[in-house]
Design a protein around this motif. Structure first.
Motif, PDB file in Angstrom:
ATOM      1  N   LYS A  55       0.826  -1.209   0.000  1.00  0.00           N
ATOM      2  CA  LYS A  55       0.000   0.000   0.000  1.00  0.00           C
ATOM      3  C   LYS A  55       0.863   1.262   0.000  1.00  0.00           C
ATOM      4  O   LYS A  55       0.612   2.204  -0.748  1.00  0.00           O
ATOM      5  CB  LYS A  55      -0.937   0.013   1.204  1.00  0.00           C
ATOM      6  CG  LYS A  55      -1.895   1.205   1.221  1.00  0.00           C
ATOM      7  CD  LYS A  55      -2.834   1.151   2.404  1.00  0.00           C
ATOM      8  CE  LYS A  55      -3.896   2.257   2.310  1.00  0.00           C
ATOM      9  NZ  LYS A  55      -3.319   3.604   2.154  1.00  0.00           N
ATOM     10  N   THR A 110       2.604   1.625  -3.315  1.00  0.00           N
ATOM     11  CA  THR A 110       1.632   2.009  -4.347  1.00  0.00           C
ATOM     12  C   THR A 110       1.304   3.494  -4.258  1.00  0.00           C
ATOM     13  O   THR A 110       1.254   4.201  -5.274  1.00  0.00           O
ATOM     14  CB  THR A 110       0.347   1.178  -4.208  1.00  0.00           C
ATOM     15  OG1 THR A 110       0.657  -0.199  -4.388  1.00  0.00           O
ATOM     16  CG2 THR A 110      -0.680   1.591  -5.252  1.00  0.00           C
ATOM     17  N   ASP A 111       1.074   3.986  -3.037  1.00  0.00           N
ATOM     18  CA  ASP A 111       0.801   5.412  -2.849  1.00  0.00           C
ATOM     19  C   ASP A 111       1.973   6.256  -3.341  1.00  0.00           C
ATOM     20  O   ASP A 111       1.783   7.290  -3.999  1.00  0.00           O
ATOM     21  CB  ASP A 111       0.528   5.711  -1.372  1.00  0.00           C
ATOM     22  CG  ASP A 111      -0.798   5.150  -0.891  1.00  0.00           C
ATOM     23  OD1 ASP A 111      -1.645   4.816  -1.756  1.00  0.00           O
ATOM     24  OD2 ASP A 111      -0.991   5.040   0.327  1.00  0.00           O
ATOM     25  N   TYR A 112       3.173   5.800  -3.021  1.00  0.00           N
ATOM     26  CA  TYR A 112       4.371   6.526  -3.441  1.00  0.00           C
ATOM     27  C   TYR A 112       4.498   6.515  -4.964  1.00  0.00           C
ATOM     28  O   TYR A 112       4.811   7.546  -5.586  1.00  0.00           O
ATOM     29  CB  TYR A 112       5.593   5.895  -2.793  1.00  0.00           C
ATOM     30  CG  TYR A 112       6.904   6.592  -3.074  1.00  0.00           C
ATOM     31  CD1 TYR A 112       7.038   7.982  -2.965  1.00  0.00           C
ATOM     32  CD2 TYR A 112       8.039   5.862  -3.418  1.00  0.00           C
ATOM     33  CE1 TYR A 112       8.243   8.617  -3.214  1.00  0.00           C
ATOM     34  CE2 TYR A 112       9.245   6.485  -3.662  1.00  0.00           C
ATOM     35  CZ  TYR A 112       9.349   7.855  -3.566  1.00  0.00           C
ATOM     36  OH  TYR A 112      10.560   8.481  -3.807  1.00  0.00           O
ATOM     37  N   HIS A 161       2.098   6.253  -7.218  1.00  0.00           N
ATOM     38  CA  HIS A 161       1.113   7.164  -7.803  1.00  0.00           C
ATOM     39  C   HIS A 161       1.551   8.619  -7.623  1.00  0.00           C
ATOM     40  O   HIS A 161       1.325   9.456  -8.509  1.00  0.00           O
ATOM     41  CB  HIS A 161      -0.255   6.942  -7.166  1.00  0.00           C
ATOM     42  CG  HIS A 161      -0.890   5.640  -7.552  1.00  0.00           C
ATOM     43  ND1 HIS A 161      -0.830   5.116  -8.820  1.00  0.00           N
ATOM     44  CD2 HIS A 161      -1.599   4.728  -6.826  1.00  0.00           C
ATOM     45  CE1 HIS A 161      -1.470   3.976  -8.875  1.00  0.00           C
ATOM     46  NE2 HIS A 161      -1.942   3.709  -7.663  1.00  0.00           N
ATOM     47  N   SER A 162       2.159   8.929  -6.483  1.00  0.00           N
ATOM     48  CA  SER A 162       2.656  10.289  -6.265  1.00  0.00           C
ATOM     49  C   SER A 162       3.770  10.624  -7.249  1.00  0.00           C
ATOM     50  O   SER A 162       3.804  11.720  -7.813  1.00  0.00           O
ATOM     51  CB  SER A 162       3.174  10.433  -4.823  1.00  0.00           C
ATOM     52  OG  SER A 162       2.130  10.321  -3.895  1.00  0.00           O
ATOM     53  N   PHE A 199       4.327  10.668   4.088  1.00  0.00           N
ATOM     54  CA  PHE A 199       2.948  10.867   3.647  1.00  0.00           C
ATOM     55  C   PHE A 199       2.117  11.552   4.720  1.00  0.00           C
ATOM     56  O   PHE A 199       1.145  12.239   4.421  1.00  0.00           O
ATOM     57  CB  PHE A 199       2.292   9.523   3.293  1.00  0.00           C
ATOM     58  CG  PHE A 199       2.531   9.081   1.877  1.00  0.00           C
ATOM     59  CD1 PHE A 199       1.870   9.689   0.830  1.00  0.00           C
ATOM     60  CD2 PHE A 199       3.409   8.045   1.586  1.00  0.00           C
ATOM     61  CE1 PHE A 199       2.071   9.274  -0.480  1.00  0.00           C
ATOM     62  CE2 PHE A 199       3.624   7.634   0.287  1.00  0.00           C
ATOM     63  CZ  PHE A 199       2.958   8.249  -0.748  1.00  0.00           C
TER      64      PHE A 199
END
Length: 208
Positions: free
Chosen positions: A116, A119-121, A123-124, A188
């Protein structure tokens, strides 16, 4: 509106699964947490259904199985975690106890957490690559644009291992990246981490 109506009207099983760290691919498939699943065999959408162990149900059923909770407590957990309002008279005075996870479940939670965060990183990074791209050749390159250029392919490589690697490869990656995932989580969590103050912010330092 009671807690069941409130939850079922606002939360899909996919949203619940992703909230609790279950990876769902673009085809809506996930590795089933209810049996020793090696490849994604569970379809997750409004409801869930595992084609291997036949586990099936809605978001409340999913959380009930995942945490070992009775249905009512599972619905309450979803309402609390998603900030859903419902008739408070449905709440008991004592909060339910969640059973202690097994070592396998603890590892799976850590692997899901790693996926997770990465994945967030990722997309950023993709967003920064577009948002901070220089408009003119003579423009100074924004640090977040540079970071995106340097790290996008590598983070995608890590995610591919977590999705398609062997169990041994996944465990090695999770162990090696544990500290760096924690750094990214802290990054984050900072409200100004991804704005223009990023010019003075150091890079996350994921080991290549």
């Amino acid at each position: 509106m009671n807690v069941f109506e409130a939850v079922k009207g606002n939360v899909t099983t996919r949203q619940a699964a992703e909230m609790y760290g279950i990876r769902v691919n673009r085809h809506g498939m996930a590795v089933c947490p209810f049996h020793n699943d090696k490849n994604p065999s569970m379809k997750v959408d409004m409801r869930f259904h595992c084609f291997a162990c036949q586990a099936d149900g809605d978001a409340v059923d999913f959380v009930s199985r995942l945490f070992g909770l009775p249905s009512k407590e599972a619905a309450m957990k979803l309402a609390d975690d998603f900030g859903i309002c419902y008739d408070s008279r449905q709440k008991p005075s004592v909060r339910p106890k969640i059973r202690e996870p097994t070592p396998e479940q603890r590892y799976q939670q850590e692997e899901n957490r790693c996926y997770k965060v990465l994945t967030d990183y990722f997309h950023s990074l993709r967003a920064w690559k577009q948002q901070y791209a220089p408009k003119q050749p003579e423009d100074e390159w924004h640090p977040l644009f540079v970071e995106a250029l340097q790290r996008e392919s590598y983070i995608e490589y890590l995610l591919d291992i977590l999705l398609y690697g062997t169990p041994e490869e996944k465990k090695t990656l999770v162990a090696e990246q544990r500290k760096e995932v924690m750094k990214l989580e802290q990054r984050f969590a900072e409200p100004t981490a991804y704005n223009d103050r990023g010019r003075s912010q150091r890079k996350s330092g994921l080991d290549r």
